[in-house]
Design a protein around this motif. Structure first.
Motif, short mmCIF file in Angstrom:
data_model
loop_
_atom_site.label_atom_id
_atom_site.label_comp_id
_atom_site.label_asym_id
_atom_site.label_seq_id
_atom_site.Cartn_x
_atom_site.Cartn_y
_atom_site.Cartn_z
N ASP A 117 -29.65 1.84 -8.37
CA ASP A 117 -28.22 2.05 -8.62
C ASP A 117 -27.97 2.72 -9.96
O ASP A 117 -26.83 2.89 -10.37
N HIS A 118 -29.04 3.09 -10.68
CA HIS A 118 -28.84 3.64 -12.02
C HIS A 118 -29.66 4.90 -12.27
O HIS A 118 -30.12 5.13 -13.38
N ARG A 119 -29.84 5.71 -11.25
CA ARG A 119 -30.57 6.97 -11.46
C ARG A 119 -29.69 7.98 -12.18
O ARG A 119 -28.53 8.16 -11.83
N THR A 120 -30.27 8.62 -13.19
CA THR A 120 -29.53 9.64 -13.94
C THR A 120 -30.13 11.03 -13.75
O THR A 120 -29.45 12.03 -14.00
N ILE A 121 -31.39 11.11 -13.35
CA ILE A 121 -32.05 12.41 -13.18
C ILE A 121 -31.50 13.08 -11.91
O ILE A 121 -31.50 12.48 -10.84
N ARG A 122 -31.08 14.29 -12.08
CA ARG A 122 -30.51 15.01 -10.94
C ARG A 122 -31.63 15.52 -10.04
O ARG A 122 -32.56 16.18 -10.49
#
Length: 244
Positions: A117-122
């Motif tokens: 729920d906390h992925r930041t990498i596109r």
């Protein structure tokens, strides 16, 4: 004739100004160099296989370590599934898996990771062509790639980031043969009987590696309490180290 003494405060200021070296100006460290490889947001179903094959040839790798709070697993990646192997190495090196958890745990079957729920990498959502090799089967500790939207995926294309480790269970030769739906070799039947696995997945999903150290970590993760969606109630974070 004596000169009048300087006021104490002025004397201290002059001493401080003349007697102490100036502190160097602190500068921020330079950013780390970009990780080589294709842009994750530019990969698509049509170009992924070619770009990943090229990447795997330029930046090879054979083993990884999966670090978790319940222990570590050393994993060997197979050379004869080059697209899946290169994709996994690329995502691991770019830190994608380090932002994910084991998000689906079915005791006696498999533990699945690659989401959070906390992925930041596109990263673009692309698929991998199947690389199903008969000698790579779903024994205990096998590493495979998940698949979704089967009704719209007749080509059995793999997910780009959702992977699983097999826990499975021990089965008699008759049981494993019936579940596999294909002809198993005597050695495969022996492994399913002595080590266990999930032969119902054989021929349907790509196996591209296996755990060579730390098999007990699979059992520990599989024993974690889960919610109704099979997601562990306490996250089992993932950090993947690519060995040189």
């Amino acid at each position: 004739m004596k000169l009048p003494a300087l006021p104490l405060l002025l004397a201290l200021l002059l001493t401080a100004a003349c007697g102490q070296p100036e502190k160097p100006v602190e500068t921020a460290p330079p950013p780390p160099p970009p990780v080589p490889g294709p842009d994750l947001s530019a990969l698509t179903d049509s170009n992924a296989a070619a770009l990943l094959t090229q990447y795997g040839q330029q930046y090879p790798g054979s083993e990884i370590i999966v670090h978790t709070r319940l222990g570590n697993m050393r994993v060997k990646l197979y050379d004869d599934v080059p697209v899946h192997k290169a994709n996994f190495l690329l995502l691991a090196r770019k830190g994608v898996f380090d932002e994910t958890v084991f998000n689906r745990v079915v005791k006696g079957f498999a533990i699945q990771g690659g989401r959070s729920d906390h992925r930041t990498i596109r990263i673009n959502r692309y698929h991998l062509p199947p690389e199903i090799v008969p000698q790579h089967f779903h024994k205990r500790g096998a590493l495979g790639m998940a698949r979704y939207d089967d009704d719209q995926n007749p080509g059995k294309l793999s997910s780009n980031s959702d992977f699983y480790f097999v826990q499975g269970e021990k089965l008699t030769p008759d049981q494993s043969a019936a579940m596999a739906g294909r002809k198993l070799t005597p050695e495969q039947q022996r492994v399913y009987a002595t080590q266990g696995g999930a032969p119902s997945l054989d021929g349907k999903y790509t196996v591209f590696g296996e755990v060579v150290e730390g098999l007990d970590v699979i059992d520990k993760i599989a024993a974690e309490p889960v919610g109704t969606d099979k997601w562990p109630t306490k996250d089992v974070d993932i950090k993947i180290e690519v060995l040189p």
